[in-house]
Design an enzyme around this catalytic site. Sequence first.
Site, PDB file in Angstrom:
ATOM      1  N   GLU A 296     -10.028   1.938   4.085  1.00  0.00           N
ATOM      2  CA  GLU A 296      -9.741   3.080   3.183  1.00  0.00           C
ATOM      3  C   GLU A 296     -11.048   3.610   2.563  1.00  0.00           C
ATOM      4  O   GLU A 296     -11.304   4.819   2.562  1.00  0.00           O
ATOM      5  CB  GLU A 296      -8.764   2.589   2.110  1.00  0.00           C
ATOM      6  CG  GLU A 296      -8.493   3.525   0.949  1.00  0.00           C
ATOM      7  CD  GLU A 296      -7.596   2.838  -0.115  1.00  0.00           C
ATOM      8  OE1 GLU A 296      -6.510   2.361   0.234  1.00  0.00           O
ATOM      9  OE2 GLU A 296      -7.996   2.785  -1.297  1.00  0.00           O
TER      10      GLU A 296
ATOM     11  N   SER B  89       0.830  -1.210   0.000  1.00  0.00           N
ATOM     12  CA  SER B  89       0.000   0.000   0.000  1.00  0.00           C
ATOM     13  C   SER B  89       0.860   1.254   0.000  1.00  0.00           C
ATOM     14  O   SER B  89       1.940   1.286   0.575  1.00  0.00           O
ATOM     15  CB  SER B  89      -0.911   0.041   1.229  1.00  0.00           C
ATOM     16  OG  SER B  89      -1.611   1.275   1.247  1.00  0.00           O
TER      17      SER B  89
ATOM     18  N   LYS C  26      -4.493  -6.831   3.401  1.00  0.00           N
ATOM     19  CA  LYS C  26      -4.543  -5.703   2.449  1.00  0.00           C
ATOM     20  C   LYS C  26      -5.991  -5.423   2.031  1.00  0.00           C
ATOM     21  O   LYS C  26      -6.403  -4.268   1.876  1.00  0.00           O
ATOM     22  CB  LYS C  26      -3.666  -5.994   1.220  1.00  0.00           C
ATOM     23  CG  LYS C  26      -3.734  -4.906   0.146  1.00  0.00           C
ATOM     24  CD  LYS C  26      -3.156  -3.608   0.650  1.00  0.00           C
ATOM     25  CE  LYS C  26      -3.377  -2.354  -0.154  1.00  0.00           C
ATOM     26  NZ  LYS C  26      -3.735  -2.329  -1.509  1.00  0.00           N
TER      27      LYS C  26
ATOM     28  N   HIS D   8      -7.532  -3.551   4.792  1.00  0.00           N
ATOM     29  CA  HIS D   8      -6.958  -2.193   4.729  1.00  0.00           C
ATOM     30  C   HIS D   8      -7.762  -1.359   3.728  1.00  0.00           C
ATOM     31  O   HIS D   8      -8.154  -0.219   4.002  1.00  0.00           O
ATOM     32  CB  HIS D   8      -5.490  -2.287   4.297  1.00  0.00           C
ATOM     33  CG  HIS D   8      -4.881  -0.988   3.849  1.00  0.00           C
ATOM     34  ND1 HIS D   8      -5.151  -0.408   2.626  1.00  0.00           N
ATOM     35  CD2 HIS D   8      -4.021  -0.141   4.466  1.00  0.00           C
ATOM     36  CE1 HIS D   8      -4.494   0.732   2.502  1.00  0.00           C
ATOM     37  NE2 HIS D   8      -3.798   0.918   3.607  1.00  0.00           N
ATOM     38  N   ASN D   9      -8.030  -1.940   2.574  1.00  0.00           N
ATOM     39  CA  ASN D   9      -8.759  -1.193   1.549  1.00  0.00           C
ATOM     40  C   ASN D   9     -10.204  -0.922   1.953  1.00  0.00           C
ATOM     41  O   ASN D   9     -10.755   0.129   1.632  1.00  0.00           O
ATOM     42  CB  ASN D   9      -8.715  -1.946   0.218  1.00  0.00           C
ATOM     43  CG  ASN D   9      -7.380  -1.762  -0.483  1.00  0.00           C
ATOM     44  OD1 ASN D   9      -6.372  -1.514   0.166  1.00  0.00           O
ATOM     45  ND2 ASN D   9      -7.365  -1.877  -1.786  1.00  0.00           N
TER      46      ASN D   9
END
Length: 462
Positions: A183, A122, A176, A179-180
């Site tokens: 986000e 990222s 990940k 994480h997104n």
Amino acid sequence: MIGLGVMGRNLLLNMADHGFKVIGFDKDKEKTTAFEQAASPGTTVKGVDSLQAMTGELALPRKIMMLVPAGKPVDDVIESLLPVVQKGDIIIDGGNSHYTDTLRRVQYLAEKGIHFMGVGVSGGEQGARTGPSIMPGGDEAAYPHVQPMLEAIAAKVNGEPCVAHLGKGAAGHYVKMVHNGIEYAIMQLISECYDLLHRGAGLNNDELHQVFDSWNKGELQSFLVEITADIFLQPDDRSKNRLVDMILDKAGAKGTGKWTSQDAMEIGVPIPTIDMAVTMRNISALKEERLKANSLYKTSFGKIGAPKDQWIAQVHDALFFGVLISYAQGLSLLHKASGELAMDIPLPKVVKVWRGGCIIRSSLLDLFTQIYQQNPGLENLLLDERIAKLLQAKEQNLRTVASAAIQHKYAIGGLLSALSYFDAYRSGLLPVNLIQAQRDYFGAHTYQRTDEAGTFHTVWNR
Ligand code: 6PG
């Protein structure tokens, strides 16, 4: 490196800057040339357009990373590599692959004696070049071979690299993905607060810049708030307006937010602020329908009457509350998925790795790191006393903002979902006793009682 698009090229140049000799493969000769030309003086880089040329030069075990679009391109690269690699070599997928694909590939390649690691990266274009946050997972035998290189290129916080082995199987890509999801949620919340300040309170772009810039110097310090402040100043080179005012209100998405929601539904973890962020992007895409509905319902958006400075402070607190809840939801998903999918994800390391380089880096991550280091098995950040204090200090302002926004017809699904999640999570009693009664009434689905263990069914009076 296979794939010299922006991310692949920048990551490889970053490796070269740290003293590693690197080779980049791309079928597109222009990309290999551009890659070689972009290298810093004194570094050893080479661009090739044949896989044999690349693998022939790599020391054993070969360490081959790919940064290509998720899905079939990853499988195609693997197939094209099979004839030119050998047992013990390590293939790394640094893209945003779905974790189930990663699991399948790990198994497929393990049968051939090849190590395969799913690694989340990222930080976007700039992060890849100067220091991303890196989320490797899977093959523990392969990790030591790539660890020094990943640690060298990762972002550093207080001298510590933002990379750690984050669990078994496809854990890297799972982390990940979440994480997104976070986000997406934070971006949605920021956009709602922008609306409440811009259309709601009449702030112009210069004022919006100042507000977000000052927020970035306080408890909301974060990459996303920082870039938001910058965005309001960007001029448009095709008109006399600021660029932000010329951008069509239709949000794109490559799918990682949706995957987070789908997976959370699958294992029964509530993450409504992330779900709402995905939904709002989908609603935004219905621009033509929204325009028709706007005229049918004759919608006009009233100005919010509160004194400007007071409103800005209240919106600040609403955003802080929503952001904190978004992290809590995402991390609670990781907590549950870690066990359900046997990934053994170390949450203290996850939040530590997210402190620098990544899109959701923020000063809150330091606090989360302390909290998870003290209590690695914490089910939900909301159960921590320090988080409770922070949320309680902002709660009333969020309620005030939400009431005003609802009255004035602003769509604030993200903020409302965060508040409803909080209200439900902290409620010792929910009205779902009635849902259980209904389920038993029409479907004999049974229920449990408050005063006695066991499963009960009633023949209801009709
Ligand atoms: C990152 C980002 C990145 C992601 C983009 C686009 O951590 O650097 O998460 O990996 O691909 O943000 O995502 P959407 O197109 O789905 O918004």
